[in-house]
Design a protein around this motif. Structure first.
Motif, PDB file in Angstrom:
ATOM      1  N   LYS A 151      54.655 -14.610  31.271  1.00 29.94           N
ATOM      2  CA  LYS A 151      55.422 -15.303  32.307  1.00 29.94           C
ATOM      3  C   LYS A 151      56.895 -15.421  31.919  1.00 29.94           C
ATOM      4  N   LEU A 152      57.162 -15.725  30.644  1.00 27.20           N
ATOM      5  CA  LEU A 152      58.541 -15.804  30.180  1.00 27.20           C
ATOM      6  C   LEU A 152      59.222 -14.444  30.227  1.00 27.20           C
ATOM      7  N   SER A 153      58.515 -13.417  29.811  1.00 28.17           N
ATOM      8  CA  SER A 153      59.089 -12.071  29.857  1.00 28.17           C
ATOM      9  C   SER A 153      59.353 -11.646  31.295  1.00 28.17           C
ATOM     10  N   PHE A 154      58.459 -12.008  32.202  1.00 28.49           N
ATOM     11  CA  PHE A 154      58.661 -11.713  33.619  1.00 28.49           C
ATOM     12  C   PHE A 154      59.922 -12.395  34.134  1.00 28.49           C
ATOM     13  N   ALA A 155      60.106 -13.670  33.775  1.00 25.80           N
ATOM     14  CA  ALA A 155      61.299 -14.403  34.228  1.00 25.80           C
ATOM     15  C   ALA A 155      62.566 -13.734  33.728  1.00 25.80           C
ATOM     16  N   ASN A 156      62.578 -13.276  32.482  1.00 29.91           N
ATOM     17  CA  ASN A 156      63.767 -12.622  31.943  1.00 29.91           C
ATOM     18  C   ASN A 156      64.040 -11.286  32.620  1.00 29.91           C
ATOM     19  N   GLU A 157      62.997 -10.558  32.968  1.00 28.63           N
ATOM     20  CA  GLU A 157      63.221  -9.269  33.636  1.00 28.63           C
ATOM     21  C   GLU A 157      63.706  -9.464  35.075  1.00 28.63           C
ATOM     22  N   VAL A 158      63.174 -10.465  35.764  1.00 26.28           N
ATOM     23  CA  VAL A 158      63.682 -10.765  37.110  1.00 26.28           C
ATOM     24  C   VAL A 158      65.148 -11.197  37.026  1.00 26.28           C
ATOM     25  N   ALA A 159      65.489 -11.999  36.015  1.00 26.72           N
ATOM     26  CA  ALA A 159      66.881 -12.433  35.855  1.00 26.72           C
ATOM     27  C   ALA A 159      67.800 -11.248  35.587  1.00 26.72           C
ATOM     28  N   ALA A 160      67.342 -10.282  34.779  1.00 26.00           N
ATOM     29  CA  ALA A 160      68.156  -9.097  34.497  1.00 26.00           C
ATOM     30  C   ALA A 160      68.398  -8.288  35.773  1.00 26.00           C
ATOM     31  N   LEU A 161      67.375  -8.153  36.591  1.00 25.44           N
ATOM     32  CA  LEU A 161      67.537  -7.423  37.848  1.00 25.44           C
ATOM     33  C   LEU A 161      68.468  -8.172  38.794  1.00 25.44           C
ATOM     34  N   ALA A 184      72.021  -7.532  37.881  1.00 24.34           N
ATOM     35  CA  ALA A 184      72.475  -6.202  38.303  1.00 24.34           C
ATOM     36  C   ALA A 184      72.777  -6.164  39.797  1.00 24.34           C
ATOM     37  N   LEU A 185      72.089  -7.004  40.578  1.00 20.96           N
ATOM     38  CA  LEU A 185      72.276  -7.027  42.025  1.00 20.96           C
ATOM     39  C   LEU A 185      73.338  -8.030  42.470  1.00 20.96           C
ATOM     40  N   ARG A 235      85.319 -18.183  30.972  1.00 27.07           N
ATOM     41  CA  ARG A 235      84.505 -17.069  31.484  1.00 27.07           C
ATOM     42  C   ARG A 235      83.064 -17.362  31.107  1.00 27.07           C
ATOM     43  N   TYR A 236      82.268 -17.628  32.105  1.00 24.66           N
ATOM     44  CA  TYR A 236      80.909 -18.096  31.864  1.00 24.66           C
ATOM     45  C   TYR A 236      79.898 -17.000  32.176  1.00 24.66           C
ATOM     46  N   ARG A 237      78.953 -16.798  31.255  1.00 23.40           N
ATOM     47  CA  ARG A 237      77.880 -15.837  31.472  1.00 23.40           C
ATOM     48  C   ARG A 237      76.555 -16.509  31.120  1.00 23.40           C
ATOM     49  N   GLY A 238      75.724 -16.700  32.136  1.00 21.37           N
ATOM     50  CA  GLY A 238      74.366 -17.219  31.913  1.00 21.37           C
ATOM     51  C   GLY A 238      73.374 -16.084  32.055  1.00 21.37           C
ATOM     52  N   VAL A 239      72.108 -16.439  32.015  1.00 19.57           N
ATOM     53  CA  VAL A 239      71.035 -15.445  32.152  1.00 19.57           C
ATOM     54  C   VAL A 239      70.542 -15.466  33.587  1.00 19.57           C
ATOM     55  N   GLY A 240      70.825 -14.398  34.319  1.00 22.10           N
ATOM     56  CA  GLY A 240      70.437 -14.323  35.720  1.00 22.10           C
ATOM     57  C   GLY A 240      71.360 -15.091  36.635  1.00 22.10           C
ATOM     58  N   ARG A 241      72.630 -15.302  36.245  1.00 20.57           N
ATOM     59  CA  ARG A 241      73.503 -16.176  37.035  1.00 20.57           C
ATOM     60  C   ARG A 241      74.773 -15.478  37.517  1.00 20.57           C
ATOM     61  N   ARG A 242      74.764 -14.169  37.574  1.00 22.34           N
ATOM     62  CA  ARG A 242      75.979 -13.506  38.067  1.00 22.34           C
ATOM     63  C   ARG A 242      76.195 -13.720  39.554  1.00 22.34           C
ATOM     64  N   GLY A 243      75.154 -14.181  40.213  1.00 22.04           N
ATOM     65  CA  GLY A 243      75.314 -14.488  41.644  1.00 22.04           C
ATOM     66  C   GLY A 243      75.814 -15.902  41.885  1.00 22.04           C
ATOM     67  N   ARG A 244      76.144 -16.639  40.829  1.00 22.12           N
ATOM     68  CA  ARG A 244      76.642 -18.022  40.981  1.00 22.12           C
ATOM     69  C   ARG A 244      78.146 -18.078  40.794  1.00 22.12           C
TER      70      ARG A 244
END
Length: 431
Positions: free
Chosen positions: A208-218, A221-222, A422-431
């Motif tokens: 489940k944790l690995s799934f969350a990280n892969e969704v965040a990576a995608l 990218a989007l 300059r802030y970089r989170g995990v899965g937060r480029r859309g914020r």
């Protein structure tokens, strides 16, 4: 009925102290003399909120600490085994401590029947082997633990379930009675089922944790907000939001070890598993993603907040920091790191592979602000509350550079940007 608990590590001490709180009389067996001395002084040998208070409340009353197996089992009708089962290079748990204890029990066979409860995490089939090794006069019961570091006392008294695996119905009832007064579903099974419940539970959390990280990576990218995506996914009752939080990858003493042991078990049985190896690869890949957020590190000063594998503990076993910090040093960075509880354990873990002390270029500091003062970038690896409370304006003022890589998503991106960071989170480029 007096109870013996073998092993005063994380699980053993928690089990002993909490059983005392339920009204049981417990003899805690530990072979490490230095640890025994600390326990007898009322000192918890590891960081766990509330454990010092619980230990001092029962020490010398319902709780005794001993180095003698004979003393521990003299009056006990049950011994709960909580010895370590560390991983070997193959992924198989090292059961030497368990077999030594069981052999000693067999030699010292008590006059009355003894229930032997295996709470140590062991591969399926171990309880059956243990019963065969002990023979008549002993009843072996599997009773796996599901304690989380940092919330162990709460988890003991408020478990999601109590699992008891046995082939003797009276022994199973005896173990279930230990938890009388605790409101939780009781799952009664055979040995192998109980053992597999433990491994499968932790394997699923790793997936489940690995799934969350892969969704965040995608999502990154989007240009999408990965946290919003995962929140929407977790609201589905069939899925749930727990463990759907992206980060630097899972670590600790349980998930990596138990996943490796489950894969080892499958190989021995010639069962091909595809999902679990992929989850393990995804977890290692996540650390590379975090490193990539920092930009080239050569010649730069990097502040690291957090060395424990998660907040609320001083445990650094399989911590992402143990992979990420050495990688930064190998790239030529200077690293100043802070953790409110885990600095000593982290230093010991890194120094173990060094001829002398810490690796060159690494400094462990006592204050988080000392770490970031004059640093080119800040990397947050553990979700300690004191880090989350740090004002963005003060972070910007202390840093020489302006980059914050928040691998735990502690900060609000808009507030960080408003402070000039300059802030970089995990899965937060859309914020």
């Amino acid at each position: 009925m007096p109870i013996a608990v073998a092993g005063a590590g994380y699980v053993g001490l928690t089990t002993a102290a909490c059983l005392c709180e339920l009204g049981h009389e417990v003899a805690l067996l530990e072979i490490d003399g230095e640890r025994v001395a600390r326990l007898r002084r009322g000192e918890c040998p590891f960081y766990e909120p509330g454990m010092d208070r619980l230990l001092r409340r029962h020490l010398g009353r319902s709780l005794t600490v001993t180095t003698s197996l004979d003393e521990a089992i003299r009056r006990a009708g049950m011994i709960i085994v909580c010895v370590g089962t560390p991983p070997s290079s193959s992924g198989a748990p090292d059961l030497q401590a368990l077999w030594r204890l069981l052999d000693d029990l067999r030699v010292r066979r008590p006059a009355e029947p003894l229930t032997v409860v295996l709470k140590s995490t062991v591969p399926p089939g171990t309880n059956r082997r243990a019963q065969g090794r002990l023979g008549a006069g002993f009843a072996v019961v599997s009773n796996p633990e599901f304690l989380r570091e940092g919330t162990a006392i709460h988890d003991f008294f408020h478990p999601d379930r109590i699992v008891v695996g046995a082939e003797s119905a009276p022994a199973a009832r005896q173990v279930a009675d230990l938890y009388r007064g605790i409101d939780a579903p009781l799952v009664t099974t055979g040995w192998e089922e109980a053992e597999l419940i433990k491994y499968a539970s932790n394997a699923f959390l790793a997936v489940k944790l690995s799934f969350a990280n892969e969704v965040a990576a995608l999502a990154d990218a989007l240009g999408a907000d990965g946290l919003a995506v995962l929140k929407g996914v977790g609201l589905d009752r069939r899925i749930g939001g727990h463990f759907l939080h992206p980060g630097p990858g899972y670590g600790g003493s349980c998930l990596p070890k138990d996943l490796a042991a489950l894969l080892w078990t499958a190989r021995r049985r010639r069962v091909r598993l595809d999902l679990l190896p992929a989850a393990r690869r995804a977890n290692l890949r996540q650390r590379e993603r975090v490193l990539a957020m920092l930009e080239p590190a050569a010649g730069r000063r990097i502040a690291v907040w957090g060395l424990a594998f998660k907040a609320g503990t001083d445990d650094v076993r399989e911590s992402p920091a143990l992979a990420i910090v050495p990688a930064l040093l190998a790239q030529g960075a200077r690293v100043l790191a802070h953790d409110p509880q885990a600095r000593g354990n982290f230093a010991a873990a890194l120094a173990a592979g060094q001829a002398q002390g810490l690796p060159a270029g690494l400094e462990l500091v006592d204050d988080p602000w000392e770490a970031i003062r004059g640093a080119d970038a800040l990397l947050v690896l553990t979700e300690w509350p004191e880090y989350a409370a740090a004002p963005p304006e003060e972070i910007r003022s202390a840093l020489a550079g302006d980059l914050v890589v928040d691998a735990r998503n502690l900060f609000d991106p808009a507030s960080m940007a408003a402070a000039g960071l300059r802030y970089r989170g995990v899965g937060r480029r859309g914020r």
